[in-house]
Design an enzyme around this catalytic site. Sequence first.
Site, PDB file in Angstrom:
ATOM      1  N   THR A   1       0.460   7.452  16.810  1.00  0.00           N
ATOM      2  CA  THR A   1       0.771   7.126  15.416  1.00  0.00           C
ATOM      3  C   THR A   1      -0.474   6.681  14.663  1.00  0.00           C
ATOM      4  O   THR A   1      -0.590   6.900  13.459  1.00  0.00           O
ATOM      5  CB  THR A   1       1.853   6.030  15.374  1.00  0.00           C
ATOM      6  OG1 THR A   1       3.050   6.584  15.907  1.00  0.00           O
ATOM      7  CG2 THR A   1       2.111   5.532  13.973  1.00  0.00           C
TER       8      THR A   1
ATOM      9  N   SER B   1       2.085  10.222  22.444  1.00  0.00           N
ATOM     10  CA  SER B   1       1.909   9.719  23.817  1.00  0.00           C
ATOM     11  C   SER B   1       3.174   9.825  24.671  1.00  0.00           C
ATOM     12  O   SER B   1       3.112   9.633  25.883  1.00  0.00           O
ATOM     13  CB  SER B   1       1.363   8.290  23.825  1.00  0.00           C
ATOM     14  OG  SER B   1       2.370   7.346  23.548  1.00  0.00           O
TER      15      SER B   1
ATOM     16  N   THR C   1       1.612   4.247  20.869  1.00  0.00           N
ATOM     17  CA  THR C   1       2.161   2.996  21.415  1.00  0.00           C
ATOM     18  C   THR C   1       3.189   3.248  22.521  1.00  0.00           C
ATOM     19  O   THR C   1       3.435   2.370  23.352  1.00  0.00           O
ATOM     20  CB  THR C   1       2.854   2.164  20.314  1.00  0.00           C
ATOM     21  OG1 THR C   1       3.915   2.936  19.744  1.00  0.00           O
ATOM     22  CG2 THR C   1       1.886   1.740  19.237  1.00  0.00           C
ATOM     23  N   ASP C   2       3.797   4.456  22.552  1.00  0.00           N
ATOM     24  CA  ASP C   2       4.964   4.644  23.420  1.00  0.00           C
ATOM     25  C   ASP C   2       4.653   4.560  24.911  1.00  0.00           C
ATOM     26  O   ASP C   2       5.477   4.063  25.688  1.00  0.00           O
ATOM     27  CB  ASP C   2       5.663   5.974  23.090  1.00  0.00           C
ATOM     28  CG  ASP C   2       6.408   5.900  21.758  1.00  0.00           C
ATOM     29  OD1 ASP C   2       6.558   4.780  21.222  1.00  0.00           O
ATOM     30  OD2 ASP C   2       6.830   6.948  21.257  1.00  0.00           O
TER      31      ASP C   2
HETATM   32  C1  SIN Z   1       3.060   7.847  20.254  1.00  0.00           C
HETATM   33  O1  SIN Z   1       3.273   7.041  21.165  1.00  0.00           O
HETATM   34  O2  SIN Z   1       2.177   8.715  20.333  1.00  0.00           O
HETATM   35  C2  SIN Z   1       3.899   7.817  19.027  1.00  0.00           C
HETATM   36  C3  SIN Z   1       4.395   6.467  18.669  1.00  0.00           C
HETATM   37  C4  SIN Z   1       3.294   5.487  18.318  1.00  0.00           C
HETATM   38  O3  SIN Z   1       2.114   5.670  18.515  1.00  0.00           O
HETATM   39  O4  SIN Z   1       3.700   4.398  17.798  1.00  0.00           O
END
Ligand code: SIN
Length: 343
Positions: free
Chosen positions: A27, A74, A107-108
């Site tokens: 993100t 991710s 973040t995932d």
């Molecule tokens: C991801 O994990 O690539 C998408 C969600 C995020 O980064 O918050």
Amino acid sequence: MNTSTHTPSAGGASALPCIAVLATGGTIAGSAPDAANTSGYQAGVVGVAQLLDAVPALSSVARIQAEQVASIDSKDMALSLWTTLAERVDTLLADDAIDGIVITHGTDTLEETAYFLQLTVKHTKPVVLTAAMRPSSALSADGPLNLLNAVTVAASRAAHGQGVLVAFNNRIHCARDIAKTSTYAVDAFQSAEIGALGWVQDGRVEFQRRALRAHTVATPFKAGAAWPMVEVVASYAGTSRVAVDALVAAGVQGIVVAGTGNGSIHASLQQALTEAVAKGVAVVRSSRVGSGHVMRNGAAADDALGFVSADTLNPYKARVLLLLALAAGQSGAAALQHTFDTY
Ligand code: SIN
């Protein structure tokens, strides 16, 4: 992999530390059609040069060498990309000209990648992951400040020897302890019960404690090309043994259970897991609760059943450690328990 060097124009730049920024997507590199949209966006579409250009203040913190290692959401993280990242980090840190690394990530699965690197990177120079909850196009995007803070931590002497770190929302977390705990909030990560290692704000980096579990140079683990099959199953009301039986038939080598409470396991699932152990499958008990530890011989008789307890590792982090331990040739509940008690 695209590489570029951003040299700041400010005087005295050569005295600044050189930080390699490895971008993987997420993100933080996301973009939405309108600035008020913080959930319906595409992750991993903005390149590393554009991310860096959004943070002019970086030029007074470090010289930046930028690389686009991947451009993914991710959720799609692959073990092969973990190996690429770990090898690239080790190669860069072996170079005297590089003082630290920042990895931008979604973040995932950030907590899994961070712990993987904590166990496989073989250097004491800082490695800091960061991310964002809002895409780069959003009102009040959190990525630019998180990136500045991550570079500030990576450029800091205080971060040496602290293992792999996550700089997020002004806090500095240990890779082993951190987990995502909110689907939407900007303060999306916690090191539950244990707390953050320290904080970063306005160029100041403060550590208030150190990670006590062995990491980086003090581990025997290596990123590799061949990975054992290790999967996660969950225990819940009415759990059947179908998933475990299917995994065993597919040749699984390790299973982590996201148990209820203190790693307790539904009777039918426990029966299937006990039979799996008899066939040579390593079984680790973790908890789906999100904080606290799983007591060995607490909610299940680990000694009698041949199970391993995951201590404070959540199921997904326990899977990372089990993958690496099995890949390193470790076997048997006693040896694996020692590993889970050490790292
Ligand atoms: C991801 O994990 O690539 C998408 C969600 C995020 O980064 O918050």
